[in-house]
Scaffold this active site. Structure first.
Site, PDB file in Angstrom:
ATOM      1  N   HIS A  25       0.701  -1.119  -0.139  1.00  0.00           N
ATOM      2  CA  HIS A  25       0.111   0.103  -0.061  1.00  0.00           C
ATOM      3  C   HIS A  25       0.998   1.192   0.039  1.00  0.00           C
ATOM      4  O   HIS A  25       2.137   1.337   0.807  1.00  0.00           O
ATOM      5  CB  HIS A  25      -1.180  -0.049   1.305  1.00  0.00           C
ATOM      6  CG  HIS A  25      -0.424   0.035   2.598  1.00  0.00           C
ATOM      7  ND1 HIS A  25      -0.041   1.308   3.258  1.00  0.00           N
ATOM      8  CD2 HIS A  25       0.019  -0.952   3.304  1.00  0.00           C
ATOM      9  CE1 HIS A  25       0.323   0.915   4.330  1.00  0.00           C
ATOM     10  NE2 HIS A  25       0.433  -0.357   4.539  1.00  0.00           N
ATOM     11  N   ASP A  81       4.672  -5.825   4.386  1.00  0.00           N
ATOM     12  CA  ASP A  81       4.114  -4.982   5.121  1.00  0.00           C
ATOM     13  C   ASP A  81       4.092  -5.360   6.778  1.00  0.00           C
ATOM     14  O   ASP A  81       3.166  -5.131   7.295  1.00  0.00           O
ATOM     15  CB  ASP A  81       2.665  -4.960   4.594  1.00  0.00           C
ATOM     16  CG  ASP A  81       1.962  -3.654   5.014  1.00  0.00           C
ATOM     17  OD1 ASP A  81       2.564  -2.658   5.597  1.00  0.00           O
ATOM     18  OD2 ASP A  81       0.687  -3.682   5.319  1.00  0.00           O
ATOM     19  N   HIS A 138       2.828   4.103  12.423  1.00  0.00           N
ATOM     20  CA  HIS A 138       1.694   4.997  13.051  1.00  0.00           C
ATOM     21  C   HIS A 138       1.932   6.138  13.903  1.00  0.00           C
ATOM     22  O   HIS A 138       1.025   6.667  14.507  1.00  0.00           O
ATOM     23  CB  HIS A 138       0.540   4.106  13.419  1.00  0.00           C
ATOM     24  CG  HIS A 138      -0.081   3.149  12.627  1.00  0.00           C
ATOM     25  ND1 HIS A 138      -1.329   2.592  12.647  1.00  0.00           N
ATOM     26  CD2 HIS A 138       0.447   2.711  11.305  1.00  0.00           C
ATOM     27  CE1 HIS A 138      -1.288   1.658  11.680  1.00  0.00           C
ATOM     28  NE2 HIS A 138      -0.175   1.961  10.774  1.00  0.00           N
ATOM     29  N   GLU A 179      -5.391   0.928   2.339  1.00  0.00           N
ATOM     30  CA  GLU A 179      -5.257  -0.148   3.469  1.00  0.00           C
ATOM     31  C   GLU A 179      -5.296   0.589   4.825  1.00  0.00           C
ATOM     32  O   GLU A 179      -5.894  -0.184   5.641  1.00  0.00           O
ATOM     33  CB  GLU A 179      -3.577  -0.792   3.235  1.00  0.00           C
ATOM     34  CG  GLU A 179      -3.296  -1.815   4.105  1.00  0.00           C
ATOM     35  CD  GLU A 179      -3.040  -1.757   5.404  1.00  0.00           C
ATOM     36  OE1 GLU A 179      -3.231  -2.826   6.222  1.00  0.00           O
ATOM     37  OE2 GLU A 179      -2.727  -0.574   5.795  1.00  0.00           O
ATOM     38  N   ASP A 199      -0.740   4.427   0.657  1.00  0.00           N
ATOM     39  CA  ASP A 199      -1.222   5.307   1.508  1.00  0.00           C
ATOM     40  C   ASP A 199      -0.673   5.007   3.154  1.00  0.00           C
ATOM     41  O   ASP A 199      -0.006   4.034   3.230  1.00  0.00           O
ATOM     42  CB  ASP A 199      -2.885   4.961   1.544  1.00  0.00           C
ATOM     43  CG  ASP A 199      -3.126   3.696   2.483  1.00  0.00           C
ATOM     44  OD1 ASP A 199      -2.694   2.639   2.131  1.00  0.00           O
ATOM     45  OD2 ASP A 199      -4.300   3.523   3.071  1.00  0.00           O
TER      46      ASP A 199
HETATM   47  N1  BES Z   1       1.458  -2.961   7.865  1.00  0.00           N
HETATM   48  C1  BES Z   1       0.188  -2.834   8.967  1.00  0.00           C
HETATM   49  C2  BES Z   1      -0.250  -3.868   9.751  1.00  0.00           C
HETATM   50  C3  BES Z   1       0.984  -4.705  10.519  1.00  0.00           C
HETATM   51  C4  BES Z   1       1.697  -3.875  11.332  1.00  0.00           C
HETATM   52  C5  BES Z   1       1.291  -5.941  10.353  1.00  0.00           C
HETATM   53  C6  BES Z   1       2.738  -4.433  12.101  1.00  0.00           C
HETATM   54  C7  BES Z   1       2.380  -6.534  10.876  1.00  0.00           C
HETATM   55  C8  BES Z   1       2.950  -5.733  11.711  1.00  0.00           C
HETATM   56  C9  BES Z   1      -0.806  -1.998   8.358  1.00  0.00           C
HETATM   57  O1  BES Z   1      -0.607  -1.016   7.330  1.00  0.00           O
HETATM   58  C10 BES Z   1      -1.876  -1.710   9.416  1.00  0.00           C
HETATM   59  O2  BES Z   1      -1.555  -0.877  10.066  1.00  0.00           O
HETATM   60  N2  BES Z   1      -3.117  -2.117   9.392  1.00  0.00           N
HETATM   61  C11 BES Z   1      -4.194  -1.524  10.191  1.00  0.00           C
HETATM   62  C12 BES Z   1      -5.311  -2.081   9.799  1.00  0.00           C
HETATM   63  C13 BES Z   1      -6.496  -1.213   9.312  1.00  0.00           C
HETATM   64  C14 BES Z   1      -7.656  -1.700   8.897  1.00  0.00           C
HETATM   65  C15 BES Z   1      -6.491   0.216   9.743  1.00  0.00           C
HETATM   66  C16 BES Z   1      -3.876  -1.917  11.663  1.00  0.00           C
HETATM   67  O3  BES Z   1      -3.522  -2.818  11.824  1.00  0.00           O
HETATM   68  O4  BES Z   1      -4.192  -1.018  12.376  1.00  0.00           O
HETATM   69 MN    MN Z   2       1.085  -1.592   6.399  1.00  0.00          MN
HETATM   70 MN    MN Z   3      -0.408   0.874   9.008  1.00  0.00          MN
END
Ligand code: BES
Ligand code: MN
Ligand code: MN
Length: 455
Positions: free
Chosen positions: A78, A176, A423, A149, A80
């Site tokens: 992704h 990711d 984040h 994503e 974004d």
């Molecule tokens: N890449 C992350 C998920 C992730 C983080 C996988 C650390 C493994 C280790 C992904 O971009 C993410 O942040 N996903 C969101 C989900 C979404 C529906 C907002 C999340 O996990 O909060």
């Molecule tokens: Mn991610």
């Molecule tokens: Mn993320």
């Protein structure tokens, strides 16, 4: 790959300058420019690439020439990113990438999205470019890089359905996620799911003087706090009827294997700046992050937030609440149970509104497949170290869609580090991880070229 390290870092710097924040309507222009730029990069790497419209932010679709008899890989990532706020906590601005040493003395590039997920997508773009410079890609490659994503991929399922035929592949690859630790690369075999809800408590039609009316009307902020306080019991377990009904227990063998990975819990607490770790009794922090469900307030607002004091009963109060799910919980059941519990517990005198923002089921992938063995060898080549098998606590909604819509399995080979601050302010991507990740991606295409084809 080894010869283009400097130009790779420069290219990633350009990628990171786009403020492609998917949740912010004001950033739609940045999202579009970023997608166009990325499509161009795939073209320069030797693929055909287009920017595909969806009902929301566009998807970058790139493909190599399709040669019969070779396996087809579907690469997902992704472009974004999460919002960069709070901006004042960044050492250098989030969309002005800067290379400097991290707190441990390792070179890193700092910017929002550096690790999640632009740096990891970039490793693949660079690996593809390197293959096409030196030889020819040994596999058919399809890349789907989406722009939604971080908001739960709301338009991806429909787009994948509509393009099911041209997305046919033998295996999917996603970078990711992360390494287990510096020097310990990993392949991820499980991700948690997610239910993201917003809870709003409505009271009087306007803010009231808390002296004139206090005691005569219910206070929405008090009511919301009371409601949220019911969500956990004294053991740190989530207090919603049925919440644990479908939770798969960990096997003794699984717990032992994770135990052997070893986590220094006091060191983790120090790194995170907390006096101690916290959580459900009877489980290690690793088990709680990878295999136990949670319920967490992600945002909370009501009443006066400015300097000093203001005596009011606020007209409303709201909270953003997310739940991380583990096998075999279902996002739809969990949301329904959550809303039902809140409605039953809501005090009189206020009106409750609950909405769901996103939902993703948890995913587990096989720990013993031909693709996984290819991944293990590729990581060994790329990082010069043997990977461990891990799970992650985060969520990637597309993994479930790839299985249900396209019928294929996903290999999760991530290059991030646990201290990348994804984040969070001062997100970074380790430059050694960018290099090793690019080598891994290049080796992975080679390894998977020998995979049996299903079609
Ligand atoms: N890449 C992350 C998920 C992730 C983080 C996988 C650390 C493994 C280790 C992904 O971009 C993410 O942040 N996903 C969101 C989900 C979404 C529906 C907002 C999340 O996990 O909060
Ligand atoms: Mn991610
Ligand atoms: Mn993320």
């Amino acid at each position: 790959v080894d010869q283009s390290v400097a130009s790779s870092v420069r290219g990633l710097g350009q990628f990171l300058r786009f403020a492609s924040v998917s949740t912010d309507p004001g950033r739609a222009g940045d999202i579009h420019r970023c997608a166009q730029w990325l499509a161009r990069q795939f073209q320069e790497a030797g693929l055909a690439a287009t920017v595909e419209p969806t009902g929301g932010h566009p998807i970058v679709l790139a493909r190599s020439e399709r040669v019969a008899g070779r396996p087809t890989l579907l690469l997902y990532g992704h472009y974004d990113v999460q919002p960069a706020e709070p901006l004042e906590q960044w050492t250098t601005p989030p969309f002005e990438p800067a290379v400097r040493k991290d707190p441990h003395g390792f070179d890193a590039i700092y910017a929002r999205g550096a690790s999640d997920d632009k740096g990891q997508v970039w490793a693949h773009v660079q690996a593809i470019a390197a293959w096409n410079r030196c030889a020819k890609l040994p596999v058919n490659l399809l890349a789907v890089i989406e722009g939604e994503e971080e908001i739960g991929s709301p338009h991806l399922a429909q787009w994948m359905q509509e393009n099911r035929q041209q997305l046919k592949a033998d295996v999917a690859i996603i970078s990711d996620s992360g390494q287990y630790a510096r020097g310990v690369p990993a392949i991820t075999c499980g991700l948690r799911g997610l239910v993201y809800a917003e809870v709003m408590v409505h009271g009087p039609s306007h803010d009231l003087h808390s002296g004139i009316y206090g005691g005569a009307v219910a206070n929405p902020a008090n009511a919301l706090c009371a409601l949220l306080a019911t969500l956990h019991d004294a053991q740190g377990r989530v207090n919603v009827p049925g919440f644990y009904d479908d939770v798969a227990e960990l096997s003794a063998a699984q717990r032992q294997a994770w135990n052997r990975l070893g986590t220094d819990e006091p060191a983790m607490a120090a790194e995170l700046g907390v006096p101690a770790l916290w959580g459900e009794k009877g489980f290690s922090a690793l088990e709680r992050r990878w295999a136990r469900p949670t319920c967490d307030i992600n945002g909370l607002s009501s009443g006066y937030q400015g300097p000093g004091a203001k005596t009011i009963i606020p007209a409303s109060a709201s909270a953003k609440v997310s739940m991380r799910l583990v096998p075999n919980q279902k996002a739809s059941n969990i949301y329904a149970g959550f809303e039902r519990a809140l409605r039953q517990r809501c005090p009189a005198g206020v009106r409750l509104e609950v909405i769901q923002h996103s939902g993703a089921d948890p995913s587990l992938v096989s720990e013993d497949s031909a693709a996984l063995r290819c991944g293990l060898r590729a990581v060994q080549t790329g990082f010069g170290a043997a990977p461990v098998l891990i799970r992650e606590g985060g969520s990637i909604p597309v993994v479930g869609l790839i299985k249900s819509i396209l019928g294929i399995d996903t290999l999760l080979v991530g290059f991030g580090l646990p201290d990348d601050r994804v984040h969070s302010p001062n997100e970074k991507f380790d430059l050694a991880a960018l290099h090793a990740g690019t080598r891994t991606a290049a080796a992975l295409y080679q390894e998977l070229s020998a995979l049996g084809r299903s079609s």
